[in-house]
Design an enzyme around this catalytic site. Structure first.
Site, short mmCIF file in Angstrom:
data_model
loop_
_atom_site.label_atom_id
_atom_site.label_comp_id
_atom_site.label_asym_id
_atom_site.label_seq_id
_atom_site.Cartn_x
_atom_site.Cartn_y
_atom_site.Cartn_z
CD GLU A 156 -2.90 -1.47 2.22
OE1 GLU A 156 -2.54 -0.90 3.15
OE2 GLU A 156 -3.60 -2.49 2.33
CG ASN A 201 -0.16 -6.61 -1.70
OD1 ASN A 201 -0.81 -7.10 -2.77
ND2 ASN A 201 -0.61 -6.87 -0.48
CG HIS A 241 -9.34 -5.43 0.49
ND1 HIS A 241 -9.79 -6.85 0.92
CD2 HIS A 241 -8.19 -5.28 0.45
CE1 HIS A 241 -8.69 -7.24 1.76
NE2 HIS A 241 -7.86 -6.30 1.45
CD GLU A 271 -4.31 -7.76 1.21
OE1 GLU A 271 -5.21 -6.94 1.93
OE2 GLU A 271 -3.32 -7.32 1.40
CG ASP A 273 -12.34 -8.86 1.24
OD1 ASP A 273 -12.32 -7.77 0.50
OD2 ASP A 273 -11.88 -9.08 2.32
#
Ligand code: G3I
Length: 360
Positions: A156, A201, A241, A271, A273
């Site tokens: 990030e 990432n 996300h 990641e 979701d």
């Protein structure tokens, strides 16, 4: 169908290359057979404590996953409770679990603004920051050298809303070292474990908003500048996300992945979701929207490149970070993950299965 049933039929298939994730000795039929099928390896973020305390949870991970990553455990706040200490209990347990079950473990994460212990606020100078960062990465990556084949080295790094002159997110590293912390982190990790896939990432790049467009551009600019300086790294992790109430910018995301690929970099989904706090209360409708968002997201990536892995951030709605930030106002449980709170596969699991197996 459970992945275990699916993969058991696969024994005897030849080993196909799956990028960074095909190098370890595997001793369990489930994950091993799934690797052998040659699809895109699937994995999930794991809360390591639950592997000892909840059998259904452990079985779900064994049934479905070829890769695990600690949802915590390798973050600074966990590994470095004090400046002098390195605590490896959780990652040691998770890597043993992975080994025993023929899985691989990803490492998350080495340089991030979040989950930092308070003592790091006392890092006062550029020299001290560089010393700490290098010491940390050398020790942590060194401990698992040759065993953790893929690391989220830089997490990030792009500012929430990148603007001219402030494109890199603030952190103790950015404050003390400026953007060169990214290069320091990558060069250190590469020197310690030259065989590991080193990943940058990031998130919030997949929707049709000006913020996502700006973030994609900022990320590509960063990748290019690192490449221009021959900084060693191998892949971009797209966290995924996904806001459930927003369309995927399929064209923008595909073009981004093509640009990444053109730089001879891999992509992986790290990641996934779907944040469902504003989606309909009806579970059937909600699960369909969640699955469609993920399907669009994976398809857009898949049109441009074959990801080296797909991981969701958790496996069951029973244990997810989502309500920490996006609790539903109607009191219903969030449903962001592939299995429901009773470990039943949902439409999202089917979408992931189809996507990862289409590559077999
Ligand atoms: O373990 C303690 C527990 O003892 C205590 O009772 C409880 C009280 O709040 O806190 C527990 O720790 C929490 C921990 O998650 C364990 O679940 C921390 O407060 C909480 O801050 C921590 O949040 C994690 C967050 O990163 C910060 O590290 C989430 O679980 C985790 O899902 C989230 O993961 C991030 C990725 O690393 C990066 N990308 C975004 C993603 C989601 O936010």
């Amino acid at each position: 169908m459970r992945r275990r049933d699916f993969v058991l039929g696969a024994l005897g298939a030849g080993l196909a290359s799956t990028g960074a994730f095909d190098s370890l000795v595997r001793n369990d039929i489930t994950a091993q057979a799934a690797f052998a099928r040659g699809g895109i390896p699937y994995g999930a973020a794991v809360r390591t404590d639950l592997l000892d305390t909840e059998l259904d949870y452990k079985e779900a991970i064994i049934d479905h996953c070829q890769i695990v990553v600690g949802e915590g455990g390798l973050k600074w706040i966990d590994v470095r409770p004090s400046q002098e200490q390195f605590v490896f209990d959780q990652p040691d347990r998770l890597i043993d679990f992975a080994d025993r079950n023929g899985m691989q473990m990803r490492g998350h994460t080495l340089a991030w603004y979040g989950a930092m212990p308070d003592w790091t606020k006392t890092i006062a100078s550029a020299d001290e920051a560089e010393r700490e960062l290098v010491h940390h990465i050398t020790t942590v990556v060194g401990r698992y050298r040759g065993r953790i084949p893929s690391w989220d080295v830089v997490n990030e790094a792009i500012a929430e809303t990148p603007m001219r002159g402030s494109v890199i997110r603030n952190s103790v590293w950015q404050e003390r070292l400026g953007p060169r912390y990214i290069e320091i982190a990558l060069r250190t990790a590469a020197a310690v474990d030259p065989s590991a896939q080193l990943v940058i990432n990031d998130y919030n790049i997949e929707n049709p908003t000006s913020q996502c467009r700006d973030r994609r551009k900022a990320l590509l600019d960063l990748l290019r500048s690192l490449k221009d300086r021959d900084v060693p790294f191998h892949a971009v992790g797209i966290q995924g996300h996904l806001p459930g109430d927003m369309e995927i910018d399929r064209e923008g995301l595909s073009r981004f992945v093509e640009d990444v690929k053109r730089m001879q970099l891999e992509v992986l989904v790290t990641e996934l979701d779907v944040i469902d706090d504003t989606l309909p209360a009806n579970e059937y409708d909600r699960d369909r929207i969640v699955a469609r968002r993920a399907g669009d997201f994976l398809a857009a990536i898949g049109e441009a490149a074959r990801p080296s892995a797909v991981l969701t951030w958790g496996i069951t709605d029973r244990y997810t970070w989502v309500p920490m930030w996006f609790k539903r106002s109607d009191g219903k449980l969030n449903r962001p993950l592939p299995l429901d709170a009773s470990y039943r596969p949902k439409a999202l699991m089917k979408v992931i299965d189809e996507f990862t197996r289409a590559a077999e």
